[in-house]
Design an enzyme around this catalytic site. Sequence first.
Site, PDB file in Angstrom:
ATOM      1  N   CYS A  42       0.843  -1.192   0.000  1.00  0.00           N
ATOM      2  CA  CYS A  42       0.000   0.000   0.000  1.00  0.00           C
ATOM      3  C   CYS A  42       0.886   1.253   0.000  1.00  0.00           C
ATOM      4  CB  CYS A  42      -0.906   0.002   1.224  1.00  0.00           C
ATOM      5  SG  CYS A  42      -2.051   1.408   1.300  1.00  0.00           S
ATOM      6  N   ASP A  44       0.480   3.821   1.733  1.00  0.00           N
ATOM      7  CA  ASP A  44       0.426   4.452   3.049  1.00  0.00           C
ATOM      8  C   ASP A  44       1.835   4.759   3.564  1.00  0.00           C
ATOM      9  OD1 ASP A  44       0.164   4.785   5.999  1.00  0.00           O
ATOM     10  OD2 ASP A  44      -1.918   4.213   5.626  1.00  0.00           O
ATOM     11  N   ARG A  46       2.930   5.105   6.404  1.00  0.00           N
ATOM     12  CA  ARG A  46       3.298   4.435   7.652  1.00  0.00           C
ATOM     13  C   ARG A  46       3.813   3.017   7.425  1.00  0.00           C
ATOM     14  NH1 ARG A  46      -2.501   5.059  10.271  1.00  0.00           N
ATOM     15  NH2 ARG A  46      -2.947   4.404   8.118  1.00  0.00           N
ATOM     16  N   HIS A  98      -2.178  -3.836   5.221  1.00  0.00           N
ATOM     17  CA  HIS A  98      -1.998  -3.407   6.609  1.00  0.00           C
ATOM     18  C   HIS A  98      -3.346  -3.105   7.245  1.00  0.00           C
ATOM     19  CE1 HIS A  98      -2.678   1.023   6.022  1.00  0.00           C
ATOM     20  NE2 HIS A  98      -2.327   0.707   4.781  1.00  0.00           N
ATOM     21  N   CYS A 101      -6.144   0.129   6.914  1.00  0.00           N
ATOM     22  CA  CYS A 101      -5.973   0.661   5.561  1.00  0.00           C
ATOM     23  C   CYS A 101      -7.141   1.575   5.191  1.00  0.00           C
ATOM     24  CB  CYS A 101      -5.871  -0.487   4.565  1.00  0.00           C
ATOM     25  SG  CYS A 101      -5.683   0.038   2.850  1.00  0.00           S
TER      26      CYS A 101
END
Length: 254
Positions: A42, A44, A46, A98, A101
């Site tokens: 992803c 993202d 993080r 994750h 999400c």
Amino acid sequence: MTGVENIIANNRKWVAEKNAGDPEFFERLAKGQKPKYLFIGCSDSRVPASGITGTGPGEMFVHRNIANLVVHTDMNLLSVLQYAVEVLGVKDILVVGHYGCGGVAAAASNKQYGLIDNWLTHIRDVIRLHETEILRIKDDAQRAKRLVELNVIEQVRNLAKTNIIQNAMRGDNPPRLHGLVYDLHDGLLKDLEVDGLAVFREMEHIYGTEAPAESKHNANSSQGSHQANGNGAAAADHKPPGKKKDSQTAEATR
């Protein structure tokens, strides 16, 4: 420092640290790459691919998008996949989702978000396929976590539907497919224990394809023709006598 100045400063610090620990690090890295892994994750911020896997430069080929999807019309992903498998020869392909999400959560809602709704449709397809299981989970948080897991599993299955993976699976050293989920709360990766080879075999009677025999024959014939002419460029430059005659005739009649 703000903006790109901070990035440049951090880069210089990182380079200094690398050179101090291994003076030949960058010279060695510049000679080429031979990663063992392909990470499909992803976007993202993080979930840094190298950070959560403990891998360094040159060890992992990476593709990221919203909600770690494997979409068969995504030429970006398919190009990365083909290069990783057929050129770099990666041994393990990881689809990494994750918990928490945002893309998965958005797909599970009934709201519109604009252009991204078209992308989220692929996650809603996962919901449709597993609707019975999802509806049986009463706790909202647990339902969201399970949807993240199911999405990863379906993306592994989507990998197995591509002719890139099918061809590789029939080879002598097929790549291993994995489905993992990263937990933002404790930093741990969870292996969903998806058996990539079993998935491939399970769906092969529906999604399995093979290159036409004539395509292989044409490829061999073309290669032989190039060799007979010395090289491909010579074959391309060679013109049939008729073409030259026609050109001369046209010149004479002007």
